[in-house]
Design a protein around this motif. Structure first.
Motif, mmCIF file in Angstrom:
data_model
loop_
_atom_site.group_PDB
_atom_site.id
_atom_site.type_symbol
_atom_site.label_atom_id
_atom_site.label_comp_id
_atom_site.label_asym_id
_atom_site.label_seq_id
_atom_site.Cartn_x
_atom_site.Cartn_y
_atom_site.Cartn_z
ATOM 1 N N VAL A 179 89.257 27.254 28.761
ATOM 2 C CA VAL A 179 88.802 25.943 28.279
ATOM 3 C C VAL A 179 89.114 24.827 29.281
ATOM 4 O O VAL A 179 89.007 23.646 28.959
ATOM 5 N N MET A 180 89.470 25.200 30.484
ATOM 6 C CA MET A 180 89.825 24.214 31.505
ATOM 7 C C MET A 180 88.604 23.413 31.943
ATOM 8 O O MET A 180 87.477 23.920 31.987
ATOM 9 N N MET A 181 88.826 22.165 32.273
ATOM 10 C CA MET A 181 87.752 21.296 32.753
ATOM 11 C C MET A 181 87.176 21.836 34.065
ATOM 12 O O MET A 181 87.906 22.359 34.913
ATOM 13 N N THR A 182 85.874 21.686 34.231
ATOM 14 C CA THR A 182 85.203 22.106 35.472
ATOM 15 C C THR A 182 84.383 20.937 36.016
ATOM 16 O O THR A 182 84.643 19.782 35.679
ATOM 17 N N ASP A 183 83.408 21.239 36.826
ATOM 18 C CA ASP A 183 82.496 20.229 37.376
ATOM 19 C C ASP A 183 81.751 19.557 36.220
ATOM 20 O O ASP A 183 80.952 20.198 35.529
ATOM 21 N N PRO A 184 81.987 18.259 35.950
ATOM 22 C CA PRO A 184 81.365 17.602 34.783
ATOM 23 C C PRO A 184 79.851 17.501 34.875
ATOM 24 O O PRO A 184 79.174 17.345 33.854
ATOM 25 N N ALA A 185 79.304 17.600 36.093
ATOM 26 C CA ALA A 185 77.849 17.469 36.258
ATOM 27 C C ALA A 185 77.124 18.794 36.035
ATOM 28 O O ALA A 185 75.893 18.829 35.964
ATOM 29 N N ARG A 186 77.876 19.875 35.927
ATOM 30 C CA ARG A 186 77.235 21.188 35.747
ATOM 31 C C ARG A 186 77.218 21.531 34.257
ATOM 32 O O ARG A 186 78.249 21.868 33.670
ATOM 33 N N SER B 151 72.591 27.689 35.321
ATOM 34 C CA SER B 151 71.543 27.618 36.341
ATOM 35 C C SER B 151 71.635 26.356 37.198
ATOM 36 O O SER B 151 70.946 26.235 38.210
ATOM 37 N N ASP B 152 72.510 25.410 36.793
ATOM 38 C CA ASP B 152 72.688 24.190 37.586
ATOM 39 C C ASP B 152 73.568 24.488 38.803
ATOM 40 O O ASP B 152 74.597 25.159 38.669
ATOM 41 N N PRO B 153 73.213 24.010 39.979
ATOM 42 C CA PRO B 153 74.097 24.159 41.142
ATOM 43 C C PRO B 153 75.425 23.439 40.893
ATOM 44 O O PRO B 153 75.453 22.340 40.312
ATOM 45 N N ALA C 250 78.610 30.904 45.947
ATOM 46 C CA ALA C 250 77.990 31.339 44.692
ATOM 47 C C ALA C 250 77.881 30.200 43.687
ATOM 48 O O ALA C 250 76.904 30.092 42.940
ATOM 49 N N CYS C 251 78.881 29.314 43.668
ATOM 50 C CA CYS C 251 78.854 28.177 42.740
ATOM 51 C C CYS C 251 77.755 27.195 43.137
ATOM 52 O O CYS C 251 76.969 26.750 42.295
ATOM 53 N N ARG C 252 77.689 26.883 44.410
ATOM 54 C CA ARG C 252 76.705 25.897 44.874
ATOM 55 C C ARG C 252 75.268 26.387 44.675
ATOM 56 O O ARG C 252 74.351 25.584 44.497
ATOM 57 N N SER C 253 75.096 27.704 44.705
ATOM 58 C CA SER C 253 73.744 28.256 44.545
ATOM 59 C C SER C 253 73.490 28.769 43.131
ATOM 60 O O SER C 253 72.485 29.446 42.887
ATOM 61 N N ALA C 254 74.406 28.475 42.211
ATOM 62 C CA ALA C 254 74.282 28.861 40.796
ATOM 63 C C ALA C 254 74.204 30.376 40.622
ATOM 64 O O ALA C 254 73.602 30.870 39.663
#
Length: 333
Positions: free
Chosen positions: A221-228, A232-234, A261-265
């Protein structure tokens, strides 16, 4: 006590379960120092009273659990002296003597003084003990004639104050006390579960003694990239707290793979977190095993503190005797 090695002293307040930030930011350095310096590691229970004097009922348990964490992380009572501050009365006596020569203005300008007053505004810490805790810290260092003091950047002003107190004392009474030197430890500020700095006061930590399941649940449940929002979002690893922990716990080549892998979803946050949980748990497993062993030996833990206090008192009394002689506070024959 004579030794051919420089002496180092460090300590922690028993204020709650140690977390992985404490481990990587301090304990790992302490463990490495054992083979280089004459090492003193102190349970700073007097210091804990400066902000926690209101309720001390939990203090014995906190002391025990913290020492268990230390031992589990690799502190070795055969290679270092582990003791509780309040078991060495010389700390209080030298604090009293040094407080007599320390100008009030020196204490009021210590950066952490006003910062803590604001941070803990809900507590009544406008006390003599809180204002004077840097003098107690100086006494801790000087009793063992410690030449090296491992600190983070925020603690450097305290070591500088100690050096000023030494110069004032030696100017008044002769060359008695050595000036210590700060050793800047590598700053490993880890993000907490909410993305803020990992801190017990924020309640966002991963404790050394937590089960593998609890660690996995918390990371899930840890916070991640808020914009993702969708898999399927990069992603943007540079702003993701989970990725920041990967850079600490995961092998560099795998970190690079996760980055791409994260940047390319190609990988989602759930899978990324599962990998991180596995890496952290693998590192914590040996500590967990040692913690269980020490928790089942409370008498041995107490004996380590007892023997450490005997050795610490011996070294501390040598220094205190020199100080009292210099101040003409010798016993009448």
């Amino acid at each position: 006590m004579t030794t051919t090695r420089d002496t180092v002293l460090s300590g922690m307040q028993p204020s709650g379960a140690l977390h992985i930030g404490n481990w990587l930011g301090a304990l790992e350095n302490w463990v490495a120092m054992q083979d280089v310096y004459e090492s003193y590691f102190m349970v700073a229970d007097y210091h804990s009273l400066t902000t926690g004097y209101h309720d001390t009922s939990a203090l014995p348990g906190l002391v025990f659990q913290m020492v268990v964490d230390w031992l589990a992380a690799g502190l070795d009572p055969h290679r270092s002296i582990i003791f509780r501050q309040s078991d060495v009365p010389q700390h209080a006596e030298l604090h009293l003597l040094l407080s007599m020569i320390t100008p009030l203005g020196w204490l009021e300008r210590v950066p952490s003084y006003k910062e803590k007053l604001k941070e803990l505004a809900q507590r009544d810490i406008h006390t003599y003990g809180f204002l004077g805790y840097p003098v107690l810290m100086s006494s801790d260092i000087l009793l063992y004639r410690a030449r090296k003091v491992p600190v983070g950047q925020d603690q450097v002003p305290h070591v500088e104050l100690t050096r000023e107190i030494v110069r004032r004392f030696n100017g008044l009474y002769g060359e008695v006390l050595p000036e210590p030197e700060a050793i800047l430890t590598e700053a490993k500020v880890l993000p907490g579960l909410d993305g803020k700095k990992m801190s017990k006061s924020y309640g966002n930590t991963l404790a050394l003694g937590e089960s593998a399941n609890d660690v996995s649940q918390k990371i899930r449940v840890m916070m991640t990239d808020p914009a993702r929002i969708r898999k399927s979002d990069p992603g943007h690893p540079d702003v993701c707290p989970v990725f920041s922990l990967h850079k600490v716990f995961t092998a560099p080549e795998r970190v690079s793979e996760i980055d791409v892998a994260c940047r390319s979803a190609q990988i989602g946050c759930v899978d990324c977190k599962a990998i991180l949980a596995g890496e952290i748990n693998a590192r914590l497993d040996p500590i967990r095993e040692e913690r269980v062993r020490w928790e089942h030996q409370p008498e041995q833990v107490q004996e380590i503190l007892h023997q450490g206090a005997i050795k610490a008192r011996e070294a501390a009394q040598e220094t205190l005797s020199l100080v009292k002689d210099a101040m003409h506070l010798t016993t009448l024959e």
